[in-house]
Design an enzyme around this catalytic site. Structure first.
Site, PDB file in Angstrom:
ATOM      1  N   HIS A   1      -8.386   8.321   1.929  1.00  0.00           N
ATOM      2  CA  HIS A   1      -7.780   9.647   1.978  1.00  0.00           C
ATOM      3  C   HIS A   1      -8.829  10.696   1.655  1.00  0.00           C
ATOM      4  O   HIS A   1      -9.722  10.473   0.836  1.00  0.00           O
ATOM      5  CB  HIS A   1      -6.583   9.775   1.021  1.00  0.00           C
ATOM      6  CG  HIS A   1      -6.831   9.301  -0.371  1.00  0.00           C
ATOM      7  ND1 HIS A   1      -6.885   7.968  -0.704  1.00  0.00           N
ATOM      8  CD2 HIS A   1      -7.060   9.979  -1.521  1.00  0.00           C
ATOM      9  CE1 HIS A   1      -7.103   7.839  -2.002  1.00  0.00           C
ATOM     10  NE2 HIS A   1      -7.232   9.064  -2.531  1.00  0.00           N
TER      11      HIS A   1
ATOM     12  N   ASN B   1     -12.615   9.933  -2.950  1.00  0.00           N
ATOM     13  CA  ASN B   1     -13.045   9.123  -4.088  1.00  0.00           C
ATOM     14  C   ASN B   1     -13.189   7.668  -3.663  1.00  0.00           C
ATOM     15  O   ASN B   1     -12.348   7.136  -2.933  1.00  0.00           O
ATOM     16  CB  ASN B   1     -12.018   9.236  -5.224  1.00  0.00           C
ATOM     17  CG  ASN B   1     -11.985  10.630  -5.830  1.00  0.00           C
ATOM     18  OD1 ASN B   1     -13.028  11.237  -6.032  1.00  0.00           O
ATOM     19  ND2 ASN B   1     -10.797  11.134  -6.105  1.00  0.00           N
TER      20      ASN B   1
ATOM     21  N   CYS C   1       0.868  -1.184   0.000  1.00  0.00           N
ATOM     22  CA  CYS C   1       0.000   0.000   0.000  1.00  0.00           C
ATOM     23  C   CYS C   1       0.904   1.233   0.000  1.00  0.00           C
ATOM     24  O   CYS C   1       1.718   1.423   0.907  1.00  0.00           O
ATOM     25  CB  CYS C   1      -0.934   0.016   1.202  1.00  0.00           C
ATOM     26  SG  CYS C   1      -1.778   1.601   1.390  1.00  0.00           S
TER      27      CYS C   1
ATOM     28  N   ASP D   1      -0.307  16.546  -1.953  1.00  0.00           N
ATOM     29  CA  ASP D   1      -0.506  15.647  -3.093  1.00  0.00           C
ATOM     30  C   ASP D   1       0.630  15.836  -4.099  1.00  0.00           C
ATOM     31  O   ASP D   1       1.055  16.958  -4.376  1.00  0.00           O
ATOM     32  CB  ASP D   1      -1.865  15.946  -3.748  1.00  0.00           C
ATOM     33  CG  ASP D   1      -2.305  14.846  -4.684  1.00  0.00           C
ATOM     34  OD1 ASP D   1      -3.268  14.134  -4.362  1.00  0.00           O
ATOM     35  OD2 ASP D   1      -1.665  14.686  -5.763  1.00  0.00           O
TER      36      ASP D   1
ATOM     37  N   GLY E   1     -12.617   7.482  -9.692  1.00  0.00           N
ATOM     38  CA  GLY E   1     -11.197   7.709  -9.963  1.00  0.00           C
ATOM     39  C   GLY E   1     -10.284   7.403  -8.797  1.00  0.00           C
ATOM     40  O   GLY E   1      -9.155   7.911  -8.757  1.00  0.00           O
TER      41      GLY E   1
ATOM     42  N   HIS F   1      -9.101  14.397   0.148  1.00  0.00           N
ATOM     43  CA  HIS F   1      -8.403  15.485  -0.543  1.00  0.00           C
ATOM     44  C   HIS F   1      -8.912  16.804   0.040  1.00  0.00           C
ATOM     45  O   HIS F   1     -10.128  17.032   0.091  1.00  0.00           O
ATOM     46  CB  HIS F   1      -8.741  15.495  -2.036  1.00  0.00           C
ATOM     47  CG  HIS F   1      -8.294  14.294  -2.815  1.00  0.00           C
ATOM     48  ND1 HIS F   1      -7.183  14.308  -3.620  1.00  0.00           N
ATOM     49  CD2 HIS F   1      -8.824  13.047  -2.929  1.00  0.00           C
ATOM     50  CE1 HIS F   1      -7.046  13.125  -4.208  1.00  0.00           C
ATOM     51  NE2 HIS F   1      -8.034  12.348  -3.806  1.00  0.00           N
TER      52      HIS F   1
ATOM     53  N   HIS G   1      -6.202   3.358  -0.026  1.00  0.00           N
ATOM     54  CA  HIS G   1      -6.017   3.664   1.400  1.00  0.00           C
ATOM     55  C   HIS G   1      -6.816   4.948   1.605  1.00  0.00           C
ATOM     56  O   HIS G   1      -6.543   5.955   0.914  1.00  0.00           O
ATOM     57  CB  HIS G   1      -4.533   3.859   1.720  1.00  0.00           C
ATOM     58  CG  HIS G   1      -4.223   4.106   3.162  1.00  0.00           C
ATOM     59  ND1 HIS G   1      -3.345   3.318   3.904  1.00  0.00           N
ATOM     60  CD2 HIS G   1      -4.665   5.059   4.016  1.00  0.00           C
ATOM     61  CE1 HIS G   1      -3.258   3.789   5.136  1.00  0.00           C
ATOM     62  NE2 HIS G   1      -4.053   4.854   5.237  1.00  0.00           N
TER      63      HIS G   1
HETATM   64  P1  DGP Z   1      -7.305   9.226  -5.655  1.00  0.00           P
HETATM   65  O1  DGP Z   1      -7.241   9.364  -7.147  1.00  0.00           O
HETATM   66  O2  DGP Z   1      -8.552   9.873  -5.062  1.00  0.00           O
HETATM   67  O3  DGP Z   1      -7.108   7.802  -5.206  1.00  0.00           O
HETATM   68  O4  DGP Z   1      -6.102  10.093  -5.100  1.00  0.00           O
HETATM   69  C1  DGP Z   1      -4.824   9.623  -4.957  1.00  0.00           C
HETATM   70  C2  DGP Z   1      -3.919  10.816  -4.919  1.00  0.00           C
HETATM   71  O5  DGP Z   1      -2.678  10.398  -4.429  1.00  0.00           O
HETATM   72  C3  DGP Z   1      -3.662  11.479  -6.263  1.00  0.00           C
HETATM   73  O6  DGP Z   1      -4.212  12.801  -6.262  1.00  0.00           O
HETATM   74  C4  DGP Z   1      -2.155  11.522  -6.401  1.00  0.00           C
HETATM   75  C5  DGP Z   1      -1.666  11.196  -5.014  1.00  0.00           C
HETATM   76  N1  DGP Z   1      -0.445  10.419  -4.978  1.00  0.00           N
HETATM   77  C6  DGP Z   1      -0.207   9.251  -5.642  1.00  0.00           C
HETATM   78  N2  DGP Z   1       1.027   8.818  -5.340  1.00  0.00           N
HETATM   79  C7  DGP Z   1       1.566   9.705  -4.476  1.00  0.00           C
HETATM   80  C8  DGP Z   1       2.823   9.788  -3.798  1.00  0.00           C
HETATM   81  O7  DGP Z   1       3.701   8.934  -3.923  1.00  0.00           O
HETATM   82  N3  DGP Z   1       3.031  10.855  -3.001  1.00  0.00           N
HETATM   83  C9  DGP Z   1       2.066  11.824  -2.824  1.00  0.00           C
HETATM   84  N4  DGP Z   1       2.375  12.839  -2.026  1.00  0.00           N
HETATM   85  N5  DGP Z   1       0.876  11.767  -3.440  1.00  0.00           N
HETATM   86  C10 DGP Z   1       0.626  10.722  -4.247  1.00  0.00           C
END
Ligand code: DGP
Length: 113
Positions: A100, A87, A4, A30, A93, A102, A98
């Site tokens: 989260h 989401n 994860c 992000d 999307g 936004h 895990h």
């Molecule tokens: P979602 O699409 O709702 O599952 O959002 C996942 C978010 O996680 C997306 O906006 C990009 C972010 N993300 C993916 N990988 C990483 C990472 O390695 N570091 C950070 N800081 N954000 C990440």
């Protein structure tokens, strides 16, 4: 949880730009920001998504939202407005499984769909 991405960030195995941390919650910027402020607020315990929250997680969810609201104030968007999004699943999307939230703000946001 093994494999994860966000659990690896929690464990420090993958670096992140942290903006808040306590025993239960981590918040970090992000990697692909959609607005000047784009922070992810996550529980340290692995929960695959908001649809997997249980009644016993009510306080944790409240804490995640409270942290998000506090960060919005600290990051200067509480006066102008912001969006809290979680989401769930493919059509929404969700790319990281895990839970989260936004926190997005700092510009006028569209609502395309
Ligand atoms: P979602 O699409 O709702 O599952 O959002 C996942 C978010 O996680 C997306 O906006 C990009 C972010 N993300 C993916 N990988 C990483 C990472 O390695 N570091 C950070 N800081 N954000 C990440």
């Amino acid at each position: 949880m093994e494999d994860c991405l966000f659990c690896k960030i929690i464990e420090g195995k993958i670096p992140s730009d942290k903006v808040y941390e306590d025993d239960d919650v981590l918040a970090f910027r992000d990697i692909n920001p959609q607005a000047p402020v784009h922070v992810l607020i996550i529980p340290k315990r692995h929960i695959s998504g908001a649809d997997k929250l249980e009644r016993s997680d009510d306080a944790l969810l409240g804490k995640l939202v409270a942290v998000a609201n506090r960060l919005a104030a600290e990051l200067g968007v509480s006066g102008t407005g912001y969006r809290l999004i979680s989401n769930i699943g493919d059509d929404a999307g969700q790319s990281v499984h895990h839970l989260h939230i936004h926190l997005i703000g700092g510009k006028r946001l569209n609502w395309d769909n």
